[in-house]
Design a protein around this motif. Structure first.
Motif, PDB file in Angstrom:
ATOM      1  N   LEU A   1       0.846  -1.190   0.000  1.00 30.15           N
ATOM      2  CA  LEU A   1       0.000   0.000   0.000  1.00 30.15           C
ATOM      3  C   LEU A   1       0.882   1.241   0.000  1.00 30.15           C
ATOM      4  CD1 LEU A   1      -2.681  -1.099   2.636  1.00 30.15           C
ATOM      5  CD2 LEU A   1      -3.020  -0.873   0.156  1.00 30.15           C
ATOM      6  N   PRO A   2       0.516   2.273  -0.736  1.00 30.52           N
ATOM      7  CA  PRO A   2       1.383   3.455  -0.838  1.00 30.52           C
ATOM      8  C   PRO A   2       1.371   4.305   0.431  1.00 30.52           C
ATOM      9  CG  PRO A   2      -0.664   3.821  -2.037  1.00 30.52           C
ATOM     10  CD  PRO A   2      -0.682   2.391  -1.594  1.00 30.52           C
ATOM     11  N   GLY A   3       2.561   4.782   0.795  1.00 28.62           N
ATOM     12  CA  GLY A   3       2.661   5.824   1.804  1.00 28.62           C
ATOM     13  C   GLY A   3       2.457   5.398   3.237  1.00 28.62           C
ATOM     14  N   ILE A   4       2.583   4.102   3.556  1.00 31.14           N
ATOM     15  CA  ILE A   4       2.409   3.639   4.936  1.00 31.14           C
ATOM     16  C   ILE A   4       3.724   3.020   5.399  1.00 31.14           C
ATOM     17  CG2 ILE A   4       1.037   2.252   6.525  1.00 31.14           C
ATOM     18  CD1 ILE A   4      -1.156   2.150   4.423  1.00 31.14           C
ATOM     19  N   THR A   5       4.258   3.534   6.505  1.00 28.23           N
ATOM     20  CA  THR A   5       5.571   3.113   6.975  1.00 28.23           C
ATOM     21  C   THR A   5       5.535   2.797   8.466  1.00 28.23           C
ATOM     22  OG1 THR A   5       6.566   4.644   5.377  1.00 28.23           O
ATOM     23  CG2 THR A   5       8.006   3.760   7.101  1.00 28.23           C
TER      24      THR A   5
ATOM     25  N   HIS B   1       5.801   1.835  19.142  1.00 27.98           N
ATOM     26  CA  HIS B   1       5.699   1.352  17.765  1.00 27.98           C
ATOM     27  C   HIS B   1       4.378   1.781  17.152  1.00 27.98           C
ATOM     28  CE1 HIS B   1       9.267  -1.270  18.136  1.00 27.98           C
ATOM     29  NE2 HIS B   1       8.896  -1.298  19.406  1.00 27.98           N
ATOM     30  N   GLY B   2       4.449   2.163  15.888  1.00 24.74           N
ATOM     31  CA  GLY B   2       3.249   2.596  15.192  1.00 24.74           C
ATOM     32  C   GLY B   2       3.483   2.687  13.705  1.00 24.74           C
ATOM     33  N   TYR B   3       2.653   3.525  13.044  1.00 25.83           N
ATOM     34  CA  TYR B   3       2.688   3.623  11.585  1.00 25.83           C
ATOM     35  C   TYR B   3       2.454   5.077  11.182  1.00 25.83           C
ATOM     36  CZ  TYR B   3       2.102  -1.372  12.144  1.00 25.83           C
ATOM     37  OH  TYR B   3       2.273  -2.666  12.546  1.00 25.83           O
ATOM     38  N   PHE B   4       3.189   5.489  10.147  1.00 18.89           N
ATOM     39  CA  PHE B   4       2.970   6.813   9.581  1.00 18.89           C
ATOM     40  C   PHE B   4       2.340   6.666   8.204  1.00 18.89           C
ATOM     41  CE2 PHE B   4       4.048  10.654   7.228  1.00 18.89           C
ATOM     42  CZ  PHE B   4       3.563  11.601   8.114  1.00 18.89           C
ATOM     43  N   TYR B   5       1.231   7.385   7.998  1.00 21.16           N
ATOM     44  CA  TYR B   5       0.493   7.381   6.742  1.00 21.16           C
ATOM     45  C   TYR B   5       0.722   8.735   6.075  1.00 21.16           C
ATOM     46  CZ  TYR B   5      -2.083   3.363   8.633  1.00 21.16           C
ATOM     47  OH  TYR B   5      -2.430   2.147   9.164  1.00 21.16           O
ATOM     48  N   ARG B   6       1.396   8.713   4.931  1.00 19.55           N
ATOM     49  CA  ARG B   6       1.725   9.953   4.224  1.00 19.55           C
ATOM     50  C   ARG B   6       0.641  10.252   3.193  1.00 19.55           C
ATOM     51  NH1 ARG B   6       6.776  12.214   3.271  1.00 19.55           N
ATOM     52  NH2 ARG B   6       7.766  10.282   3.983  1.00 19.55           N
ATOM     53  N   ALA B   7       0.039  11.427   3.298  1.00 15.59           N
ATOM     54  CA  ALA B   7      -0.951  11.840   2.312  1.00 15.59           C
ATOM     55  C   ALA B   7      -0.259  12.128   0.979  1.00 15.59           C
ATOM     56  CB  ALA B   7      -1.696  13.076   2.799  1.00 15.59           C
TER      57      ALA B   7
ATOM     58  N   GLY C   1      -6.413  13.453   2.554  1.00 14.59           N
ATOM     59  CA  GLY C   1      -5.397  14.488   2.549  1.00 14.59           C
ATOM     60  C   GLY C   1      -4.725  14.761   3.867  1.00 14.59           C
ATOM     61  N   TYR C   2      -4.887  13.879   4.844  1.00 12.70           N
ATOM     62  CA  TYR C   2      -4.215  14.018   6.134  1.00 12.70           C
ATOM     63  C   TYR C   2      -2.999  13.088   6.194  1.00 12.70           C
ATOM     64  CZ  TYR C   2      -8.318  16.399   8.106  1.00 12.70           C
ATOM     65  OH  TYR C   2      -9.336  17.282   8.360  1.00 12.70           O
ATOM     66  N   HIS C   3      -1.902  13.587   6.767  1.00 13.74           N
ATOM     67  CA  HIS C   3      -0.911  12.664   7.291  1.00 13.74           C
ATOM     68  C   HIS C   3      -1.487  12.092   8.584  1.00 13.74           C
ATOM     69  CE1 HIS C   3       1.890  14.086   4.394  1.00 13.74           C
ATOM     70  NE2 HIS C   3       2.230  15.205   5.011  1.00 13.74           N
TER      71      HIS C   3
END
Length: 231
Positions: free
Chosen positions: A112-116, A128-134, A168-170
């Motif tokens: 999936l795009p933009g999830i790290t 620990h977690g995840y960053f979702y880049r808009a 459109g949110y990070h």
């Protein structure tokens, strides 16, 4: 279903609710829950574990899109399997299901795009977690999300993280002390002064603005937009 067992019905509804963003399938949830007798916690574990294992195995022989979707659902069902076992934290079935659920989730989001996945410095450990880049360039509003007592950061994918990213949110999700990743990895327990947990998370956003872009004023998903929460 489970008319005489509110807890089993609540958790069944919870899993049904994840279907909107691919965290479950209505037919799979109904079929799995139908195998369980009210009050049978071992039976609950066995039924959900069986469904999760089947989906994980099917993913290895599936089209990449089908594999991704199946692994996302498997992550939910693994989490459901160990949900009622925490009366005895030493039960090995807890860690077995938890580790496999996280692994399924991480395998899925790799497509999936933009999830790290991220590690947030916290005292002598990490959260620990995840960053979702808009999508798109330039500053974006940022949501910070964490879950409740017995819920994992992975579940937030279906509870608002990916939908925020699409709009459109990070989004930054994390497990705080007392929550699954913190307990399993570092033995971190709950604390009442949550500002000392959220503060380092916001500091992480500010200090990693280039690799995890954030707005100048992150928004908490559970309170008004803070200017800063102190440590």
């Amino acid at each position: 279903m489970f008319q005489d067992d509110q807890q089993f019905w609540f958790e069944t509804l919870r899993n049904l609710g994840l279907a909107v963003y691919g965290g479950s399938d209505v037919g799979e949830v109904v079929a799995t829950a139908s195998q369980v007798t009210s009050g049978d916690y071992d039976g609950w574990h066995d039924a959900w574990l069986s469904t999760a294992k089947r989906l994980k195995a099917d993913a290895h022989a599936s089209h990449p899109v089908s594999a991704r979707d199946g692994l996302l659902r498997a992550s939910t069902y693994y989490r459901a399997a160990e949900f009622f076992l925490h009366g005895d934290p030493r039960d090995p079935r807890i860690d077995h299901a938890y580790q496999r659920g996280v692994a399924c989730f991480r395998d899925a989001i790799a497509h999936l795009p933009g999830i790290t996945p991220v590690e947030i410095p916290y005292e002598d450990a990490k959260l620990h977690g995840y960053f979702y880049r808009a999508a798109g360039e330039g500053p974006k509003p940022t949501l910070v999300m964490h879950n409740g007592f017995d819920c994992a950061a992975e579940e937030l994918h279906f509870f608002g993280a990916v939908s925020g990213q699409e709009r459109g949110y990070h989004v930054l999700t994390f497990d705080g002390p007392g929550q699954p990743a913190a307990i399993h990895r570092d033995g971190l327990v709950f604390r009442p002064d949550c500002e000392n947990v959220v503060g380092p998370v916001l500091d992480f956003l500010a200090q990693h603005a280039r690799t995890c872009p954030a707005s100048s004023r992150p928004r908490s998903a559970w309170s008004r937009p803070p200017t800063r929460l102190g440590r």
